[in-house]
Design a protein around this motif. Structure first.
Motif, short mmCIF file in Angstrom:
data_model
loop_
_atom_site.label_atom_id
_atom_site.label_comp_id
_atom_site.label_asym_id
_atom_site.label_seq_id
_atom_site.Cartn_x
_atom_site.Cartn_y
_atom_site.Cartn_z
N ILE A 197 115.29 4.00 -6.88
CA ILE A 197 114.52 5.18 -6.81
C ILE A 197 113.28 4.69 -5.81
O ILE A 197 112.85 5.32 -5.05
CB ILE A 197 114.16 5.53 -8.06
CG1 ILE A 197 115.37 6.27 -8.99
CG2 ILE A 197 112.99 6.71 -7.87
CD1 ILE A 197 114.87 6.88 -10.23
N GLN A 198 112.69 3.67 -6.38
CA GLN A 198 111.54 3.12 -5.78
C GLN A 198 111.97 2.16 -4.58
O GLN A 198 112.26 1.08 -4.72
CB GLN A 198 110.49 2.23 -6.62
CG GLN A 198 109.94 3.17 -7.80
CD GLN A 198 110.86 3.12 -8.84
OE1 GLN A 198 111.99 2.47 -8.92
NE2 GLN A 198 110.51 4.15 -9.98
N MET A 199 111.75 2.68 -3.33
CA MET A 199 111.78 2.01 -2.03
C MET A 199 110.77 2.48 -1.01
O MET A 199 110.15 3.72 -1.08
CB MET A 199 113.15 2.48 -1.36
CG MET A 199 114.33 2.03 -2.21
SD MET A 199 115.98 2.19 -1.23
CE MET A 199 115.94 3.84 -1.26
N PRO A 200 110.56 1.44 -0.06
CA PRO A 200 109.16 1.84 0.76
C PRO A 200 109.69 2.95 1.69
O PRO A 200 111.02 3.02 1.96
CB PRO A 200 109.06 0.51 1.33
CG PRO A 200 110.12 -0.29 0.94
CD PRO A 200 110.46 -0.14 -0.11
N GLY A 201 108.82 3.66 2.23
CA GLY A 201 109.50 4.49 3.38
C GLY A 201 110.09 5.69 2.90
O GLY A 201 109.59 6.42 1.87
N MET A 202 111.41 6.10 3.28
CA MET A 202 112.04 7.12 2.32
C MET A 202 112.63 6.63 1.08
O MET A 202 113.33 5.98 0.92
CB MET A 202 113.38 7.43 3.40
CG MET A 202 114.11 8.44 2.52
SD MET A 202 115.68 8.97 3.53
CE MET A 202 115.02 10.03 4.80
N ASP A 203 111.99 7.19 -0.11
CA ASP A 203 112.33 6.64 -1.37
C ASP A 203 113.64 7.22 -1.50
O ASP A 203 114.25 8.18 -1.04
CB ASP A 203 111.38 7.03 -2.41
CG ASP A 203 111.13 8.49 -2.51
OD1 ASP A 203 111.92 9.38 -2.29
OD2 ASP A 203 110.06 8.86 -3.20
N GLY A 204 114.12 6.93 -2.85
CA GLY A 204 115.35 7.27 -3.32
C GLY A 204 115.51 8.86 -3.72
O GLY A 204 116.78 9.25 -3.53
N ILE A 205 114.43 9.40 -4.02
CA ILE A 205 114.46 10.96 -4.18
C ILE A 205 114.94 11.65 -2.78
O ILE A 205 115.66 12.46 -2.74
CB ILE A 205 113.36 11.57 -4.97
CG1 ILE A 205 112.89 10.65 -6.33
CG2 ILE A 205 113.24 12.88 -4.75
CD1 ILE A 205 111.67 10.99 -6.83
N ALA A 206 114.00 11.30 -1.81
CA ALA A 206 114.14 11.87 -0.45
C ALA A 206 115.44 11.57 0.15
O ALA A 206 116.27 12.51 0.58
CB ALA A 206 113.21 11.54 0.37
N ALA A 207 115.89 10.38 -0.33
CA ALA A 207 117.17 9.81 0.65
C ALA A 207 118.46 10.51 -0.21
O ALA A 207 119.31 11.06 0.37
CB ALA A 207 117.36 8.23 0.20
N THR A 208 118.44 10.96 -1.50
CA THR A 208 119.33 11.41 -2.19
C THR A 208 119.41 13.04 -1.72
O THR A 208 120.51 13.50 -1.46
CB THR A 208 119.09 11.62 -3.75
OG1 THR A 208 119.06 10.29 -4.27
CG2 THR A 208 119.99 12.36 -4.31
N ARG A 209 118.25 13.71 -1.58
CA ARG A 209 118.27 15.22 -1.04
C ARG A 209 118.91 15.16 0.25
O ARG A 209 119.97 16.07 0.62
CB ARG A 209 116.85 15.77 -0.97
CG ARG A 209 116.37 16.16 -2.30
CD ARG A 209 115.41 17.08 -1.92
NE ARG A 209 114.65 17.54 -3.41
CZ ARG A 209 113.44 16.72 -3.79
NH1 ARG A 209 112.93 15.61 -3.24
NH2 ARG A 209 112.87 16.77 -4.87
#
Length: 227
Positions: free
Chosen positions: A63-75
Motif C-alpha cells: 500500500i505505502q509506496m512513493p509516487g503511485m501508491d498501492g491504492i492508485a496502482a490497484t485502481r
C-alpha cells in the motif's frame, strides 16, 4: 484469476518498493508447489506494465509506496487487467486498508503474517474469495459500509431484497466470517448447497467476493447483530 487447469500453480506478482521485502516474500512463496512467483515490481507503474504482459493470477500489492501508491496502482491495474489484488501493509490502518478494498482489492495481509498463512491468503484470493487478516476485520467492513452514505445503504437494501430467504441466511453468515462448512452446519444443509446459495447471492448482489458480500450485508443493515 485461476485457469480451469487445477494443476497449474497460482501465478503471483509481488509489488513492493523495498527490495528486501520483495526477496523475502519470494523466498516464502516460491518453494510452494502450487504457487509460482512470476515477477516482482518496485513501483505501481512497474506493476501495471508487468501485469499487462504476464497476466498474473494474484498481485500482492504494497500500500505505502512513493509516487503511485498501492491504492492508485490497484485502481489503474484492475481497469486494464483481470487479476485479483491482495493489499500488503506493515501497519493495518483501518482507513487506508478500507480505501484499498474500495479500490478493488480482495483483502489484505500484514507483512509479518506467518509464511503458511501468507500462502493460504494467496490461494484464497486466487479463488476469488476475499481475505482479511484477523486484526481489525470487523472495523474495516463497517467502515467501508458506512462510507457509501444513505444512498449506498438504500441500494444495498434493495439488492438484499432480491435474495431468497436461504440466500439471505447464507450471506448473513458470510458477513460474520463463517466458512462454507460452518454455514452449511448452521443452515443444516450440505456444503455444496451452502456454496450454491452463496454463489447465487453473490451474483444477485453484484459482489466481487466474500469481503464485498460482507460489506453489502452490513450496508443493508442485515448482519445478525442488526437482525
Amino acid at each position: 484469476m485461476l485457469s480451469d487447469d487445477p494443476q497449474r500453480p497460482v501465478r503471483v506478482l509481488i509489488v513492493d518498493d523495498d527490495p528486501w521485502a520483495r526477496a523475502a516474500l519470494s523466498a516464502i512463496l516460491e518453494p510452494r508447489e502450487d504457487i509460482e512467483v512470476v515477477g516482482a515490481a518496485g513501483s505501481g507503474e512497474e506493476a501495471i506494465a508487468f501485469a499487462r504482459r504476464h497476466r498474473p493470477d494474484v498481485v500482492l500489492m504494497d500500500i505505502q509506496m512513493p509516487g503511485m501508491d498501492g491504492i492508485a496502482a490497484t485502481r489503474a491495474l484492475l481497469a486494464e487487467v483481470e487479476t485479483n489484488v491482495a493489499a500488503m501493509t506493515s501497519v493495518a490502518g483501518a482507513e487506508t486498508v478500507a480505501r484499498m478494498l474500495e479500490a478493488g482489492a480482495y483483502g489484505y495481509v500484514l507483512k509479518d503474517t506467518p509464511p503458511d498463512a501468507l500462502a493460504d491468503a494467496v490461494r484464497t484470493v486466487a479463488r476469488g474469495d476475499g481475505f482479511l487478516s484477523p486484526r481489525h476485520t470487523r472495523e474495516l467492513v463497517e467502515r467501508v459500509a458506512r462510507g457509501a452514505g444513505a444512498e449506498g445503504r438504500r441500494q444495498a437494501a434493495a439488492l438484499f431484497a432480491t435474495l431468497t430467504e436461504r440466500e439471505r441466511d447464507a450471506v448473513r453468515l458470510v458477513a460474520t466470517g463463517a466458512s462454507d462448512d460452518e454455514i452449511a452446519r448452521a443452515m443444516h444443509v450440505a456444503a455444496s448447497t451452502a456454496k450454491t446459495h452463496i454463489q447465487q447471492a453473490r451474483l444477485k448482489l453484484g459482489a466481487r467476493n466474500r469481503t464485498h458480500i460482507a460489506v453489502l450485508v452490513e450496508r443493508a443493515g442485515e448482519t445478525p447483530l442488526h437482525s
